[in-house]
Design a protein around this motif. Structure first.
Motif, PDB file in Angstrom:
ATOM      1  N   LEU A 106      45.729  93.105  70.511  1.00  0.00           N
ATOM      2  CA  LEU A 106      45.408  94.315  71.270  1.00  0.00           C
ATOM      3  C   LEU A 106      46.585  94.787  72.114  1.00  0.00           C
ATOM      4  O   LEU A 106      46.721  95.982  72.384  1.00  0.00           O
ATOM      5  N   SER A 107      47.456  93.867  72.505  1.00  0.00           N
ATOM      6  CA  SER A 107      48.570  94.196  73.398  1.00  0.00           C
ATOM      7  C   SER A 107      49.915  94.245  72.684  1.00  0.00           C
ATOM      8  O   SER A 107      50.968  94.198  73.327  1.00  0.00           O
ATOM      9  N   TYR A 108      49.903  94.367  71.359  1.00  0.00           N
ATOM     10  CA  TYR A 108      51.156  94.448  70.603  1.00  0.00           C
ATOM     11  C   TYR A 108      51.958  95.682  71.029  1.00  0.00           C
ATOM     12  O   TYR A 108      51.415  96.778  71.168  1.00  0.00           O
ATOM     13  N   LYS A 109      53.277  95.492  71.191  1.00  0.00           N
ATOM     14  CA  LYS A 109      54.170  96.602  71.519  1.00  0.00           C
ATOM     15  C   LYS A 109      55.365  96.717  70.580  1.00  0.00           C
ATOM     16  O   LYS A 109      55.760  97.815  70.205  1.00  0.00           O
ATOM     17  N   SER A 110      55.960  95.605  70.212  1.00  0.00           N
ATOM     18  CA  SER A 110      57.146  95.672  69.359  1.00  0.00           C
ATOM     19  C   SER A 110      57.378  94.315  68.693  1.00  0.00           C
ATOM     20  O   SER A 110      56.789  93.312  69.084  1.00  0.00           O
ATOM     21  N   GLY A 111      58.263  94.314  67.685  1.00  0.00           N
ATOM     22  CA  GLY A 111      58.581  93.077  66.985  1.00  0.00           C
ATOM     23  C   GLY A 111      57.632  92.798  65.839  1.00  0.00           C
ATOM     24  O   GLY A 111      56.891  93.680  65.397  1.00  0.00           O
ATOM     25  N   VAL A 112      57.659  91.561  65.357  1.00  0.00           N
ATOM     26  CA  VAL A 112      56.856  91.161  64.193  1.00  0.00           C
ATOM     27  C   VAL A 112      55.687  90.313  64.670  1.00  0.00           C
ATOM     28  O   VAL A 112      55.861  89.161  65.085  1.00  0.00           O
ATOM     29  N   ASP A 125      53.617 100.425  68.737  1.00  0.00           N
ATOM     30  CA  ASP A 125      54.919 101.061  68.536  1.00  0.00           C
ATOM     31  C   ASP A 125      54.693 102.451  67.956  1.00  0.00           C
ATOM     32  O   ASP A 125      54.778 102.669  66.766  1.00  0.00           O
ATOM     33  N   LYS A 126      54.330 103.388  68.808  1.00  0.00           N
ATOM     34  CA  LYS A 126      54.014 104.766  68.413  1.00  0.00           C
ATOM     35  C   LYS A 126      52.921 104.805  67.346  1.00  0.00           C
ATOM     36  O   LYS A 126      52.967 105.610  66.418  1.00  0.00           O
ATOM     37  N   GLY A 127      51.966 103.909  67.470  1.00  0.00           N
ATOM     38  CA  GLY A 127      50.824 103.893  66.565  1.00  0.00           C
ATOM     39  C   GLY A 127      50.956 102.954  65.392  1.00  0.00           C
ATOM     40  O   GLY A 127      50.011 102.785  64.627  1.00  0.00           O
ATOM     41  N   ASN A 176      48.487 101.924  62.227  1.00  0.00           N
ATOM     42  CA  ASN A 176      47.162 101.713  62.788  1.00  0.00           C
ATOM     43  C   ASN A 176      46.468 103.065  62.952  1.00  0.00           C
ATOM     44  O   ASN A 176      47.058 104.118  62.666  1.00  0.00           O
ATOM     45  N   SER A 177      45.230 103.069  63.442  1.00  0.00           N
ATOM     46  CA  SER A 177      44.483 104.323  63.617  1.00  0.00           C
ATOM     47  C   SER A 177      43.924 104.428  65.032  1.00  0.00           C
ATOM     48  O   SER A 177      42.813 104.912  65.236  1.00  0.00           O
ATOM     49  N   TRP A 178      44.717 103.948  66.015  1.00  0.00           N
ATOM     50  CA  TRP A 178      44.307 104.011  67.426  1.00  0.00           C
ATOM     51  C   TRP A 178      45.191 104.989  68.191  1.00  0.00           C
ATOM     52  O   TRP A 178      45.431 104.818  69.362  1.00  0.00           O
ATOM     53  N   ASN A 179      45.686 105.985  67.538  1.00  0.00           N
ATOM     54  CA  ASN A 179      46.576 107.059  67.996  1.00  0.00           C
ATOM     55  C   ASN A 179      47.962 106.534  68.382  1.00  0.00           C
ATOM     56  O   ASN A 179      48.204 105.328  68.398  1.00  0.00           O
TER      57      ASN A 179
END
Length: 349
Positions: free
Chosen positions: A272-278, A318-320, A310-313
């Protein structure tokens, strides 16, 4: 003497057992209980190095709401599909991005917003349908296959906003067809998505999500009042539904030759808290299944990944989009891939 030795051994084993339990409890207390809190995010970042976590959801977001976004279900009604095997006679590049490979298809770049509804199964499927119509028509047909039409009218697929099986979306497309339609408030196509974007991410400046999430829209076998199109004649159709092997090479060849695919995976609290990376699972409980669109692959700092929309806007991740480790069937991402090809006329191709 033997009895004494046995009693000593029993006491030592018992002491060791309780030591393990105490250690486990002490360790577990180090993990914050709220998966959306800053402390939980800090804990994720302290445990691994291939990806970074950050604030996506407000800390007060109910777990029930999060679960409601995860609408990928496996239905016993799902039909068995033949597995398509691609000949491995081409060189597979180290990286591939469908958005760059088919630049004429702007639709591949679109990040959907499923809103407060477990429609991931529908919006990921219609996105791939739209992508493939454009790709296989060599850019001649830029059709937004309607999320709304599939979500509300495919009763065999599942329960609409309460979840569905994306593998049955292909069957429905082949047999019944699906009309066109853009996002909320769109005048593009026959039937637009009727569920308003809402602020389930932080920070956002859009309306809050409803407390109990949205109900599944009513199936209306007609175009929106403002649309000049005819519902039946507007429909697109698919053909040749099939499943893709879970072998990495076969998945790559499918994307290279036919376009993006729908993948499903188990979502854990840390995702849920993913922002960047793999991304790879680090900590947290399993929540539910989620359907997404796989666009390609690559390697980041030596770690192979799948590139996923993803489909959470676009406010999420990372910008969706996100990357997830490739070749390990992480969270089941490589396990169940079903797709179809679009049914086009000669003038379309």
């Amino acid at each position: 003497m033997v009895a004494l030795a046995s009693r000593i051994e029993f006491k030592m084993n018992t002491a060791f057992f309780f030591l393990v339990i105490a250690f486990s409890r002490a360790f577990s207390t180090d993990i914050p209980s709220n998966p959306l809190s800053d402390d939980f995010i800090d804990y994720i970042n302290s445990q691994q190095s291939t990806w970074r976590a950050g604030k996506n959801f407000d800390e007060s977001t109910p777990t029930l709401h999060i679960r409601s976004l995860l609408g990928s279900r496996t239905s016993p009604k799902a039909k068995s599909l033949k597995t398509r095997v691609h000949s491995e006679d081409v060189e597979i590049p180290e990286s591939f991005d469908a958005r760059e490979n088919w630049p004429e298809c702007e639709i591949i770049r679109v990040i959907k917003d499923q809103s407060a509804c477990g429609s991931c199964w529908a919006v990921s499927a219609t996105s791939v349908m739209s992508d493939r119509i454009c790709i296989h028509s060599n850019g001649k047909k830029q059709t937004y296959v309607s999320d709304e039409d599939l979500l509300s009218c495919c009763l065999v697929c599942g329960m609409g906003c309460s979840g569905g099986d994306p593998s049955l979306a292909w069957y429905y497309w082949n047999v019944h067809g699906i009309s066109s339609g853009g996002p909320y408030n769109s005048t593009t196509g026959c039937k637009a998505y009727s569920l308003s974007p809402c602020g389930h991410h932080a920070p956002e400046k859009i309306p809050e999500c409803p407390e109990n999430d949205y109900d599944t829209p009513e199936c209306m076998e007609q175009c929106d009042p403002q649309s000049p199109l005819d519902y039946e004649s507007d429909k697109s159709y698919g053909q040749e539904s099939y499943t893709v092997s879970s072998e990495v090479t076969q998945i790559q060849l499918e994307i290279m030759r036919n376009g993006p695919i729908v993948g499903t995976f188990d979502v854990y609290e840390d995702f849920l808290s993913y922002k960047s990376g793999v991304y790879q699972h680090v900590v947290g409980k399993a929540l539910a299944g989620h359907a997404v669109r796989i666009l390609g692959w690559g390697v980041e700092k030596g770690t192979p990944y799948w590139l996923v929309a993803n489909s959470w806007n676009e406010n999420w991740g990372d910008k969706g989009s996100f990357k997830i480790i490739r070749g390990k069937n992480e969270c089941g991402i490589e396990f169940a891939i079903n797709v179809a090809l679009p049914k086009l006329t000669k003038s379309d191709s």
